[in-house]
Structures are given as structure tokens and as C-alpha cells.
Design a protein around this motif. Structure first.
Motif, mmCIF file in Angstrom:
data_model
loop_
_atom_site.group_PDB
_atom_site.id
_atom_site.type_symbol
_atom_site.label_atom_id
_atom_site.label_comp_id
_atom_site.label_asym_id
_atom_site.label_seq_id
_atom_site.Cartn_x
_atom_site.Cartn_y
_atom_site.Cartn_z
ATOM 1 N N ILE A 206 0.575 -1.174 -0.189
ATOM 2 C CA ILE A 206 0.034 0.016 0.134
ATOM 3 C C ILE A 206 0.778 1.237 -0.005
ATOM 4 C CG2 ILE A 206 -1.583 1.413 1.459
ATOM 5 C CD1 ILE A 206 -3.050 -1.036 2.021
ATOM 6 N N PHE A 207 1.886 1.206 0.650
ATOM 7 C CA PHE A 207 2.926 2.490 0.709
ATOM 8 C C PHE A 207 3.372 2.517 -0.596
ATOM 9 C CE2 PHE A 207 2.415 3.019 5.354
ATOM 10 C CZ PHE A 207 2.062 4.426 5.528
ATOM 11 N N ALA A 208 3.552 1.456 -1.313
ATOM 12 C CA ALA A 208 4.361 1.576 -2.626
ATOM 13 C C ALA A 208 3.410 2.340 -3.579
ATOM 14 C CB ALA A 208 4.352 0.107 -3.134
ATOM 15 N N ASN A 209 2.012 1.738 -3.519
ATOM 16 C CA ASN A 209 1.005 2.573 -4.252
ATOM 17 C C ASN A 209 0.789 4.112 -3.944
ATOM 18 O OD1 ASN A 209 0.058 0.011 -5.627
ATOM 19 N ND2 ASN A 209 -1.447 -0.476 -4.132
ATOM 20 N N TRP A 210 0.922 4.382 -2.830
ATOM 21 C CA TRP A 210 1.004 5.723 -2.246
ATOM 22 C C TRP A 210 2.108 6.590 -2.773
ATOM 23 C CZ3 TRP A 210 -1.928 9.268 -0.230
ATOM 24 C CH2 TRP A 210 -1.415 10.243 0.393
ATOM 25 N N LYS A 211 3.379 5.822 -2.815
ATOM 26 C CA LYS A 211 4.474 6.562 -3.465
ATOM 27 C C LYS A 211 4.355 6.722 -4.854
ATOM 28 C CE LYS A 211 9.355 6.158 -3.788
ATOM 29 N NZ LYS A 211 10.553 5.240 -3.585
ATOM 30 N N LYS A 212 3.633 5.798 -5.570
ATOM 31 C CA LYS A 212 3.386 6.075 -6.842
ATOM 32 C C LYS A 212 2.498 7.197 -7.275
ATOM 33 C CE LYS A 212 1.656 3.397 -11.006
ATOM 34 N NZ LYS A 212 1.147 1.980 -11.356
ATOM 35 N N ILE A 213 1.393 7.068 -6.507
ATOM 36 C CA ILE A 213 0.674 8.409 -6.670
ATOM 37 C C ILE A 213 0.982 9.747 -6.456
ATOM 38 C CG2 ILE A 213 -1.495 6.963 -6.765
ATOM 39 C CD1 ILE A 213 -2.398 8.375 -4.194
ATOM 40 N N MET A 214 1.952 9.571 -5.412
ATOM 41 C CA MET A 214 2.403 11.121 -4.868
ATOM 42 C C MET A 214 3.476 11.542 -5.709
ATOM 43 S SD MET A 214 1.040 12.309 -2.302
ATOM 44 C CE MET A 214 -0.717 11.674 -2.845
ATOM 45 N N LEU A 215 3.987 10.818 -6.739
ATOM 46 C CA LEU A 215 5.010 11.116 -7.886
ATOM 47 C C LEU A 215 4.347 11.910 -9.114
ATOM 48 C CD1 LEU A 215 7.314 8.104 -7.761
ATOM 49 C CD2 LEU A 215 7.803 10.189 -6.811
#
Length: 236
Positions: free
Chosen positions: A226-235
Motif C-alpha cells: 500500500i505504501f508503494a501505491n501511495w508513493k506512486k500516486i504522490m510522484l
């Protein structure tokens, strides 16, 4: 590693949870206006809109409260508040066939917020009730490049797959505690999701535990996903 709660209406002060507090600018504006009839200038509204300290937030014009009559005032205030580094997501905003303005007005209000999100490059957290076809049409019409996250998804698996195929992210909440729900069935087969408490009477830890069981993985593995998904959308 922390839990990420991408959509909640309760302020959090627990270090083990990173939560995104959902703030409805339209609801606050309506309450303020009813309490103080002289509160009409945007600057006066902004002075009252103090974001909670040390708390990530999402800010939007919720379809239950937003009106065409107040749109320009509310949007001006939103556009200012949205510049804050604390504001991680625009919303919740969206469409609701059961409550709020007539649908054609809700579409105008939603599109204005989507234009803002695209302009400042922030993801959008979406509320949708019985308007999924319209929401997909808006996304296709506007050709948006920002991430769109449907919060509280609790519909059937096929609809979820359709939304994922159109590029939406999904956020699951209390509904996955029912292992026979469409949301639970869909979660087993996708990694493109987030988890949330919304206004549920259960903890984010309980929701993660249920999701980990459905995914046949550990809670820590789920947090990493989930944090990988978060990092992706925050980029974006």
C-alpha cells in the motif's frame, strides 16, 4: 512500518498510523455561513479554515453539500487551501444520485475540482453513489493524468474490474470484513488499492488484518504494497 488510512473523518494522533483526514470545505462553509451571516468574503473563510497541525488532509467540495449558487465562492476558497503542503488529495468530491444537487450541477462542480487537481497535480479521492457510468464518462472526456481513487468501494467484483481497467484506484473499508462481499472478492485479485476507515466503527488495524487474510500475506507485506501505491500516486 505504519498503517496508511487513506480516508478517514477522525483526526489521528497515533504514530503507528498515517491517516488522511477528509475535510469537507462545503459543509464547513455552510455551517459557518449559518452561524455568521457576515462571513461572505473568501479571506474571512480562509482565516477560519485552519488545517489541523501535523495532519495530512484531503479537501474538497462534497456532493452532499456543494451548490451551484455558492460554487465560485467555495471554489476560490478550495483553490487557496489546496496549495498547502498538508493537502495530499483533492476531495472527497464526486457524484451522488441520491443526495445533493441535481446531477447536471454535480457534474459541473466535480469537473471544476478535477481541473484544479490536474492544475496543481494532486490525486483525487472520489465519492460515487449510483453514478459510476457518469464518472467513467467524465474521466474519458477530460483525459485526466492525475490518479483517481474511489473511496469506500463496496460494489460487485465486475464493476470493480471495469473501474480498474479504466485506470481508477480503489479504496476498501469495512466492507472487506465480510469475506463474501464483492469488495473482498475483488481485493484478492488486485494490488491496485488502498485501505480506509472512513467513518466506520472499526480500526484500520482490523481492516488491514482482514485484507492480509484475503491476500494470503502478512500485514507488513500488505503495508509495503500500500505504501508503494501511495508513493506512486504522490510522484504524479
Amino acid at each position: 512500518m505504519q498503517f496508511l488510512d487513506i480516508h478517514t473523518h477522525l483526526q489521528n494522533d497515533r504514530l503507528e498510523i498515517r491517516s488522511i483526514l477528509s475535510l469537507s470545505l462545503t459543509e464547513d462553509t455552510l455551517l459557518s455561513a449559518s452561524q455568521d451571516q457576515e462571513l461572505t468574503e473568501n479571506q474571512a473563510l480562509l482565516e477560519k479554515w485552519v488545517l489541523p497541525k501535523n495532519q495530512d488532509v484531503s479537501v474538497g467540495l462534497h456532493p452532499w453539500f456543494a451548490t451551484i449558487e455558492r460554487l465560485e465562492e467555495d471554489y476560490s476558497c478550495l483553490a487557496e487551501v489546496a496549495k498547502s503542503s498538508q493537502v495530499k488529495l483533492i476531495g472527497e468530491c464526486g457524484l451522488d444520485r441520491l443526495k445533493g444537487e441535481k446531477l447536471e450541477n454535480q457534474l459541473i462542480i466535480l469537473k471544476k475540482q478535477l481541473h484544479l487537481a490536474e492544475e496543481i497535480q494532486k490525486p483525487v479521492i472520489l465519492h460515487c453513489v449510483k453514478c459510476f457510468d457518469e464518472l467513467i464518462s467524465v474521466q474519458k472526456e477530460m483525459k485526466l493524468n492525475i490518479p483517481l481513487i474511489l473511496h469506500g468501494f463496496n460494489k460487485h467484483e465486475e464493476l470493480g474490474k471495469q473501474l480498474l481497467n479504466q485506470g481508477f484506484y480503489l479504496s476498501f473499508g469495512k466492507s472487506i470484513l465480510n469475506a463474501n462481499s464483492g469488495a473482498a472478492a475483488l481485493l484478492k485479485h488486485t494490488n491496485v488499492f488502498f485501505l480506509e476507515t472512513d467513518d466506520a466503527d472499526c480500526s484500520i488495524a482490523e481492516i488491514y488484518e482482514a485484507a492480509a487474510n484475503l491476500k494470503n500475506c502478512t500485514v507488513n507485506e500488505l503495508k509495503a504494497l500500500i505504501f508503494a501505491n501511495w508513493k506512486k500516486i504522490m510522484l504524479i
